[in-house]
Write an enzyme that holds these catalytic residues in place. Structure first.
Site, PDB file in Angstrom:
ATOM      1  N   GLY A   1       9.021  -3.094  16.616  1.00 50.09           N
ATOM      2  CA  GLY A   1       9.691  -4.288  16.100  1.00 50.09           C
ATOM      3  C   GLY A   1      10.796  -4.706  17.042  1.00 50.09           C
ATOM      4  N   GLU A   2      11.871  -5.280  16.483  1.00 46.86           N
ATOM      5  CA  GLU A   2      13.024  -5.741  17.271  1.00 46.86           C
ATOM      6  C   GLU A   2      12.691  -6.903  18.193  1.00 46.86           C
ATOM      7  OE1 GLU A   2      14.797  -2.592  19.552  1.00 46.86           O
ATOM      8  OE2 GLU A   2      15.024  -1.258  17.834  1.00 46.86           O
ATOM      9  N   GLY A   3      11.462  -7.409  18.160  1.00 49.41           N
ATOM     10  CA  GLY A   3      11.079  -8.440  19.114  1.00 49.41           C
ATOM     11  C   GLY A   3      10.673  -7.880  20.460  1.00 49.41           C
TER      12      GLY A   3
ATOM     13  N   GLU B   1      12.567  -8.684  14.315  1.00 48.83           N
ATOM     14  CA  GLU B   1      13.208  -8.311  13.058  1.00 48.83           C
ATOM     15  C   GLU B   1      13.593  -6.838  13.080  1.00 48.83           C
ATOM     16  OE1 GLU B   1      11.264  -5.878  11.579  1.00 48.83           O
ATOM     17  OE2 GLU B   1       9.765  -6.304  13.124  1.00 48.83           O
TER      18      GLU B   1
END
Length: 338
Positions: A304-306, A163
């Site tokens: 984050g960002e995966g 996300e």
């Protein structure tokens, strides 16, 4: 006669029984015992292989089409100064993803993992959860849950959830506090780097949001009232993956809050999930402890960002490759244990 809730289909997905994969698990255990290595010598990689078989029903397990999906959204609560960065970063980071210049692009490229990024109306923030509901209605929330079903398109066989959204650690903390209990101070962390008075303000905002929904226990209604679009989409993706036998790798604190929502509906509904890493966000460990899960990695990450999910997916690919590609004692002509 009352109208049917838009959440009913998602409640049904959470409660539905999964297919029986006992035969695949049994076959995986038999093969594992015959591979050219001392029993247990690959540690948790062996458990990962069995988990893959249990989720997919495939023996030997395989990972051929892994993909990280990043959902991006904006939050009205960000205007309260709960983040070190302005909300304008959301659209700017979307452009960075598309140009292949973000951290997640590099990690996915290094591990041969596909990447999809979804813009969940970053130009239209959800409501400020300290004062109003995040989503206008259950129907709006359900539509975003349904959008998450797109994550398993294109025959994905290992899904990583990520996300991006300024202010979303505040939203994740509010959801965790409302579902799992505790105060804003228990669940607030630095996020993008807030400290001191800004961190105290963040905890106060979380308390305001939780107080506003006091007495509500339905996890999907709580998602509507104090959640966010990226969290709803990730919750929908978890449910869709469960129904299709797709293993899910959950990234950090915000992604874990989506799993908290699903778990609150049915604890067994996250059995197909593995948790990638223990974030440097302090309350992430608290959330995972409440879920009874242990992450694969602990690298001090909090981007984050995966990104953590992608790194863990490299390990999962390796676990599957070892189990399926390694010779047995008989195949290699190697003497087995006495």
């Amino acid at each position: 006669m009352t109208d049917r809730s838009p959440f009913e289909d998602f409640r049904a997905l959470a409660r539905a029984d999964r297919p029986d994969t006992a035969a695949a698990v049994a076959a995986t255990r038999v093969r594992e015992a015959q591979l050219t290595k001392p029993a247990g010598s690959l540690g948790r990689l062996e458990a990962i292989s069995e988990w893959l078989a249990a989720v997919t029903g495939r023996a030997p397990p395989a990972v051929d089409r892994p993909r990280v999906v990043v959902f991006a959204a904006s939050h009205g609560v960000a205007d309260r100064g709960v983040s070190a960065f302005p909300s304008s970063v959301n659209a700017q980071m979307l452009a960075n993803f598309r140009e292949g210049k973000a951290a997640i692009n590099q990690i996915c490229g290094a591990y041969g993992i596909g990447l999809s990024v979804f813009d969940l109306a970053v130009d239209v923030p959800t409501g400020d959860i300290a004062e109003v509901d995040a989503f206008a209605s259950e129907r709006d929330t359900a539509a975003t849950l349904a959008f998450g079903l797109e994550a398993i398109a294109n025959n994905v066989d290992l899904l990583g959830l990520g996300e991006m959204g300024i202010g979303n650690t505040t939203v994740a903390a509010a959801l965790c506090a409302a579902i799992l209990g505790g105060s804003g101070a228990d669940w607030a962390g630095p996020g993008t780097g807030v400290t001191g008075s800004a961190l105290a303000r963040k905890a106060e905002v979380i308390d305001l949001a939780v107080a506003r929904v006091a007495g509500e226990t339905d996890p999907f209604v709580l998602l509507q009232r104090i959640g966010g679009r990226e969290i709803a989409a990730m919750a929908g993706a978890i449910l869709a993956a469960r129904s299709q036998g797709v293993p899910v790798v959950v990234d950090g604190y915000v992604a874990t809050s989506a799993a908290v929502v699903v778990h609150a509906m049915n604890p067994a509904a996250i059995d197909h999930c593995i948790f990638a890493h223990r974030s440097a966000e302090p309350a992430h460990a608290r959330a995972m402890a409440a879920l009874g899960v242990e992450p694969l990695l602990d690298l001090g990450m909090r981007l984050g960002e995966g990104t953590g999910a992608a790194l863990a997916m490299g390990l999962i690919k390796a676990a599957a490759a070892c189990h399926s590609g390694m010779a047995t004692f008989a195949e290699a002509g190697v003497d087995g244990p006495a």
